[in-house]
Design an enzyme around this catalytic site. Structure first.
Site, PDB file in Angstrom:
ATOM      1  N   LYS A 170      -6.183  -2.047   3.732  1.00  0.00           N
ATOM      2  CA  LYS A 170      -5.364  -3.658   3.915  1.00  0.00           C
ATOM      3  C   LYS A 170      -4.568  -3.829   2.618  1.00  0.00           C
ATOM      4  O   LYS A 170      -3.892  -4.586   3.150  1.00  0.00           O
ATOM      5  CB  LYS A 170      -6.390  -4.070   5.116  1.00  0.00           C
ATOM      6  CG  LYS A 170      -7.256  -4.275   5.820  1.00  0.00           C
ATOM      7  CD  LYS A 170      -8.130  -4.941   6.282  1.00  0.00           C
ATOM      8  CE  LYS A 170      -8.954  -5.096   7.703  1.00  0.00           C
ATOM      9  NZ  LYS A 170     -10.318  -4.757   8.088  1.00  0.00           N
ATOM     10  N   GLN A 199     -15.103  -8.533   5.336  1.00  0.00           N
ATOM     11  CA  GLN A 199     -15.215  -7.061   5.774  1.00  0.00           C
ATOM     12  C   GLN A 199     -16.615  -7.006   6.261  1.00  0.00           C
ATOM     13  O   GLN A 199     -17.934  -7.512   5.762  1.00  0.00           O
ATOM     14  CB  GLN A 199     -14.957  -6.396   4.639  1.00  0.00           C
ATOM     15  CG  GLN A 199     -14.690  -5.176   5.574  1.00  0.00           C
ATOM     16  CD  GLN A 199     -13.852  -4.755   5.921  1.00  0.00           C
ATOM     17  OE1 GLN A 199     -12.854  -4.994   5.979  1.00  0.00           O
ATOM     18  NE2 GLN A 199     -13.943  -4.005   7.547  1.00  0.00           N
ATOM     19  N   ASP A 202      -9.129 -13.254  10.486  1.00  0.00           N
ATOM     20  CA  ASP A 202     -10.170 -12.435  11.221  1.00  0.00           C
ATOM     21  C   ASP A 202     -10.313 -12.662  13.554  1.00  0.00           C
ATOM     22  O   ASP A 202     -11.066 -12.382  13.618  1.00  0.00           O
ATOM     23  CB  ASP A 202     -11.179 -11.945  11.054  1.00  0.00           C
ATOM     24  CG  ASP A 202     -11.174  -9.547  10.263  1.00  0.00           C
ATOM     25  OD1 ASP A 202      -9.751  -9.821  10.523  1.00  0.00           O
ATOM     26  OD2 ASP A 202     -11.646  -9.920   9.955  1.00  0.00           O
TER      27      ASP A 202
END
Ligand code: NAD
Length: 277
Positions: free
Chosen positions: A44, A88, A111
């Site tokens: 990422k 994450q 997200d």
């Protein structure tokens, strides 16, 4: 369906957007040293820097308390220079993951996991939507897969993939069935699918003969096996499906590209340049 090619195009578009705006900043939070998470964060960051997004890497040790993670999220929320925050998953067991997601500023939640963003998607007014489902929908659009009235089957009901994909398919006027680990006859459901999206995390869960002839199949699964990285769908399903995403090279690259697009979207929204719907 070639996810690498489409992802490359999305990334070019993001790079051109970024060139015309103040540099967006994405903060990633990684707690602990899970090797897969470390790999994903690395990918990422590399992708972000290639399109000109400033990515800040926040790492905390595995024994970090929930309060410390919440404190970091609070500081990133308050930092006006940060446009997007990605925590994450998975977090270590002492940390309540839903609580951390609830603590995120929904406007920076790239997200799409904050309940406000999940709720807006449910209401058909998507704001920030998880990247993998966006990637799935972009692939189906790229290959002109007709969704209007089509029978779509989603295997998996996670918050990150299955549920949001099902919502997006419903919004695109498909007739949607969601299958999961308690589904009685998975094959009967998948065989009826004009569009099949599989996100279960079980290698070879969907065998060749469970796929409808002429259908479009998106394989989200990523399973590490002795034979390397494989999806949830037997690649021999390509003999029956009209379209199939490979693993690797299908949904994976799209996920990263859509995360970058979400970061630009969040930055523009925060600056009042383009409001969410
Ligand atoms: P998850 O473990 O949270 O959810 C799995 C879902 O699959 C559950 O809802 C479960 O009910 C269902 N399931 C499990 N076994 C089943 C069975 N035998 N029959 C029917 N349904 C079954 O996983 P997730 O986060 O949704 O991820 C799913 C897969 O997608 C994993 O392999 C993950 O690595 C992969 N993934 C890939 C990307 C990408 O970018 N390519 C992104 C996210 C997740």
């Amino acid at each position: 369906m070639d996810g690498r090619a489409l992802a490359a195009r999305v990334r070019e578009e993001v790079a051109s957007d970024v060139a015309g705006m103040p540099q967006p900043r994405l903060a990633t939070v990684l707690v602990g040293d899970d090797p897969a998470s470390d790999l994903y964060i690395g990918l990422k960051h590399k992708a972000a820097s290639e399109v000109g997004i400033d990515a800040v890497d926040q790492r905390l040790p595995a024994e970090t308390s929930e309060a410390e993670v919440l404190d970091l999220v609070g500081r990133l929320n308050a930092d006006d220079g940060v446009d997007g925050i990605l925590v994450q998953s998975p977090l270590p067991p002492q940390i309540d993951e839903p609580r951390v997601m609830r603590a995120l500023d929904p406007l920076k939640d790239v997200d799409g996991l904050h309940p406000l963003n999940a709720g807006l998607l449910y209401l058909g007014r998507p704001a920030l939507v998880p990247a993998t489902p966006l990637g799935v929908m972009a692939l189906l659009a790229e290959y002109h897969v007709s969704l209007e009235g089509a029978r779509a089957v989603v295997v998996g009901r996670s918050e990150l993939v299955g549920k949001p994909v099902a919502q997006l398919l419903l919004q695109a006027n498909a007739t949607v069935t969601v299958c999961h680990s308690r589904t009685r006859d998975l094959g009967a459901e998948t065989l009826a699918a004009d569009v099949l999206v599989v996100a279960a995390g079980k290698a070879a869960l969907v065998a060749r003969d469970m796929v409808k002839v002429g259908s479009a199949v998106v394989d989200v699964g990523t399973n590490r096996t002795d034979a390397g990285l494989v999806g949830d769908v037997d690649p021999a399903a390509a003999e029956r499906a009209a379209l199939l995403t490979p693993v690797p090279g299908g949904v994976g690259p799209m996920t990263i590209a859509m995360l970058l697009a979400n970061t630009v979207r969040a930055a523009r929204n925060r600056r009042g340049e383009a409001r969410f719907s």
